[in-house]
Structure formats: structure tokens, C-alpha cells
Design an enzyme around this catalytic site. Structure first.
Site, PDB file in Angstrom:
ATOM      1  N   PRO A 116     -12.410 -14.233  11.714  1.00 47.11           N
ATOM      2  CA  PRO A 116     -11.568 -13.669  12.778  1.00 47.11           C
ATOM      3  C   PRO A 116     -10.360 -14.531  13.150  1.00 47.11           C
ATOM      4  CG  PRO A 116     -13.874 -13.328  13.295  1.00 47.11           C
ATOM      5  CD  PRO A 116     -13.856 -14.158  12.051  1.00 47.11           C
ATOM      6  N   THR A 151      -8.622 -16.647  11.414  1.00 47.04           N
ATOM      7  CA  THR A 151      -7.581 -16.640  10.372  1.00 47.04           C
ATOM      8  C   THR A 151      -6.818 -15.325  10.381  1.00 47.04           C
ATOM      9  OG1 THR A 151      -8.855 -18.164   9.032  1.00 47.04           O
ATOM     10  CG2 THR A 151      -7.189 -16.873   7.882  1.00 47.04           C
ATOM     11  N   LYS A 159       7.427  -0.806   2.180  1.00 47.78           N
ATOM     12  CA  LYS A 159       6.122  -1.480   2.114  1.00 47.78           C
ATOM     13  C   LYS A 159       6.212  -2.664   1.158  1.00 47.78           C
ATOM     14  CE  LYS A 159       2.311   0.011  -0.172  1.00 47.78           C
ATOM     15  NZ  LYS A 159       1.544  -1.099  -0.745  1.00 47.78           N
ATOM     16  N   LYS A 216      -3.583  -6.491   3.351  1.00 49.82           N
ATOM     17  CA  LYS A 216      -5.017  -6.148   3.467  1.00 49.82           C
ATOM     18  C   LYS A 216      -5.873  -7.378   3.759  1.00 49.82           C
ATOM     19  CE  LYS A 216      -4.794  -2.078   0.415  1.00 49.82           C
ATOM     20  NZ  LYS A 216      -3.415  -2.179  -0.106  1.00 49.82           N
TER      21      LYS A 216
HETATM   22  O1  C5P Z   1       3.374   4.139  -7.092  1.00 47.76           O
HETATM   23  P1  C5P Z   1       2.478   4.768  -6.068  1.00 47.76           P
HETATM   24  O2  C5P Z   1       3.162   5.897  -5.308  1.00 47.76           O
HETATM   25  O3  C5P Z   1       1.144   5.152  -6.627  1.00 47.76           O
HETATM   26  O4  C5P Z   1       2.268   3.591  -5.013  1.00 47.76           O
HETATM   27  C1  C5P Z   1       1.356   3.665  -3.972  1.00 47.76           C
HETATM   28  C2  C5P Z   1       1.338   2.388  -3.191  1.00 47.76           C
HETATM   29  O5  C5P Z   1       0.321   2.470  -2.223  1.00 47.76           O
HETATM   30  C3  C5P Z   1       1.065   1.139  -4.006  1.00 47.76           C
HETATM   31  O6  C5P Z   1       1.815   0.073  -3.424  1.00 47.76           O
HETATM   32  C4  C5P Z   1      -0.424   0.916  -3.830  1.00 47.76           C
HETATM   33  O7  C5P Z   1      -0.774  -0.436  -3.911  1.00 47.76           O
HETATM   34  C5  C5P Z   1      -0.629   1.415  -2.408  1.00 47.76           C
HETATM   35  N1  C5P Z   1      -1.980   1.861  -2.067  1.00 47.76           N
HETATM   36  C6  C5P Z   1      -2.645   2.860  -2.760  1.00 47.76           C
HETATM   37  N2  C5P Z   1      -3.896   3.246  -2.381  1.00 47.76           N
HETATM   38  C7  C5P Z   1      -4.487   2.678  -1.330  1.00 47.76           C
HETATM   39  C8  C5P Z   1      -3.841   1.677  -0.611  1.00 47.76           C
HETATM   40  C9  C5P Z   1      -2.570   1.298  -1.010  1.00 47.76           C
HETATM   41  O8  C5P Z   1      -2.085   3.406  -3.713  1.00 47.76           O
HETATM   42  N3  C5P Z   1      -5.692   3.095  -0.966  1.00 47.76           N
END
Ligand code: C5P
Length: 229
Positions: free
Chosen positions: A65, A67, A31, A60
Site C-alpha cells: 500500500p 508504495t 495513454k 497498472k
Molecule cells: O492497439 P490497441 O487498440 O489494441 O491498443 C489497446 C491499448 O489498450 C494497448 O495500449 C493495451 O495495452 C491497452 N489495454 C488493453 N486491454 C486491457 C488493458 C489495456 O488492450 N485490458
């Protein structure tokens, strides 16, 4: 069987690629979030793809729309497999995102940010919000009507959203921690097995892997636990 994506929340592209090399075959999904993407641009995504990895571009999007449709088309051209939009962008934005995707690219929606509680979300929608999960469900229904492929949610919400969204939806769950991992700043966490059993499709894990002495061993352990669900 739930898959595992490692969140490349590291300082530079060089650190990211060194981590990917160390993890090797244990993980095929990575990711990329806004911090590293703004620093390194699409070249880092190309490097990951050249190493045979699947890229989850977690930017995110929330914009008009046309863009968002343009961003989705650009992500498809880049070759990423998964990207995120904010469900609160509304039906026309979500429909534009769904229309612009091409085979191989899934678009999943983010509802209420996990950093927000009811009172804070209430200030956004200008009414009292007691139960954030009801707002999350309402937003998920907007995404389903627009034809999105799935949703980002806490593992605790996955079983309920699976009922609403059906068996083909992708449920992407961050906040994954093994027994003994610190929660860091995550408020609600679940183990890999709990998330998999709740019906998650892709488990997102950051710090437990990126901060490990042996990231490959931890990644492998998480994958094996997730596969047990
Ligand atoms: O380090 P950790 O396991 O907490 O990382 C979780 C990842 O998921 C991070 O990149 C964070 O930005 C992302 N994320 C999150 N909660 C969300 C959406 C994305 O923790 N609701």
C-alpha cells in the site's frame, strides 16, 4: 458522451510527439504505457501536458500500500489525469491508492487481464474458474468499496459494470475497432458506437490510429462515432 484516448504504443518519445502533432486538436487524451514510460520517463508526460493534452498513465500498479500510495501521489504531482492499479492488490492497497489521489487525478482499477482466460486465472487463485466475468465483478466490488473512480473493462462488460458501479464511475474500454479494422491480438472488440452505447466513459484506441496512413482522420472518425452513443 464518451471521450477517446489514443494509446501511444510507438517506439520512441519522438515518434509519440510526431503522432500527437499530426493528430492535433482531434484528440485531447493520450495513454502512456510502461514501454514508452520506461524509455522516456516523466518528461514525455510533461511534454504532452505542455501541449494541453490529458495524460492517462497506464502503469497498472500492484505493490504494497505505501508504495502504491507514493506512486499515486507522484502521478498527481506530475499532473496526469488518470492512472491504473490492479484490483487484485487487495483492499488496503486500493484504499491507499484512493486516499493518495488528489483533485484532477482519477484512479481506475484493472481486474482480470483480458489476456487471461478462466483456466489461466484459475491457476492464479488456485481454484477452477469457469466464468471470468464473475471474477471481474468480484474485483470491481473491491474497488468500489475502496473508493476508486472506475474500472478498465471490455466494452462487452461495460453495461453490467455500469449497473454495479453507478453512473459516476469511469469505465475505460480498450479493444475498440471500427468495422473493417483488424482485431490484431485483441480477443473481444467493440465499435466506438457499441462501447459508447454500453456506457463507456473513455475509449482507448491504439493501432487503428497509430498504424493509420492518416491518423488524424481516423481519430476524428472514432471520436464522432463515439459521440453518437
Ligand atoms: O492497439 P490497441 O487498440 O489494441 O491498443 C489497446 C491499448 O489498450 C494497448 O495500449 C493495451 O495495452 C491497452 N489495454 C488493453 N486491454 C486491457 C488493458 C489495456 O488492450 N485490458
Amino acid at each position: 458522451m464518451a471521450e477517446v484516448a489514443v494509446a501511444l504504443d510507438v517506439a520512441s518519445g519522438r515518434d509519440a510527439l510526431a503522432l500527437v502533432e499530426r493528430i492535433g486538436e482531434a484528440i485531447s487524451w493520450y495513454k502512456l504505457g510502461p514501454v514508452l514510460y520506461v524509455r522516456e520517463g516523466p518528461d514525455l508526460a510533461r511534454e504532452l501536458l505542455a501541449r494541453g493534452k490529458q495524460v492517462f498513465l497506464d502503469l497498472k500498479w500492484h505493490d504494497i500500500p505505501s508504495t502504491v500510495a507514493g506512486a499515486v501521489a507522484a502521478a498527481a504531482d506530475l499532473g496526469v489525469s488518470l492512472a491504473t492499479v490492479h484490483l487484485s492488490g487487495g483492499p488496503r492497497m486500493l484504499e491507499a491508492a484512493a486516499r493518495a489521489r488528489q483533485a484532477g487525478l482519477r484512479i481506475v482499477g484493472v481486474g482480470v487481464l483480458t489476456s487471461m482466460d478462466g483456466p489461466e486465472f484459475g491457476t492464479v487463485v488456485a481454484r477452477a474458474v469457469d466464468d471470468v466475468s464473475l471474477e471481474q465483478e468480484r474485483l470491481v466490488r473491491l474497488g468500489l468499496e475502496a473508493g476508486l473512480d472506475g474500472f478498465v473493462c471490455a466494452a462487452a462488460e461495460a453495461a453490467r459494470l455500469r449497473e454495479i458501479a453507478g453512473r459516476h464511475a469511469w469505465l475505460v474500454t480498450p479493444g475498440i475497432r471500427r468495422a473493417g479494422d483488424g482485431a490484431s491480438d485483441q480477443r473481444r472488440t467493440a465499435s466506438p458506437l457499441e462501447a459508447a452505447r454500453a456506457g463507456a466513459t473513455l475509449l482507448v484506441v491504439g493501432r487503428p490510429v497509430t498504424g493509420a496512413e492518416d491518423p488524424k482522420a481516423v481519430a476524428r472518425e472514432i471520436r464522432e462515432e463515439a459521440a453518437g452513443g
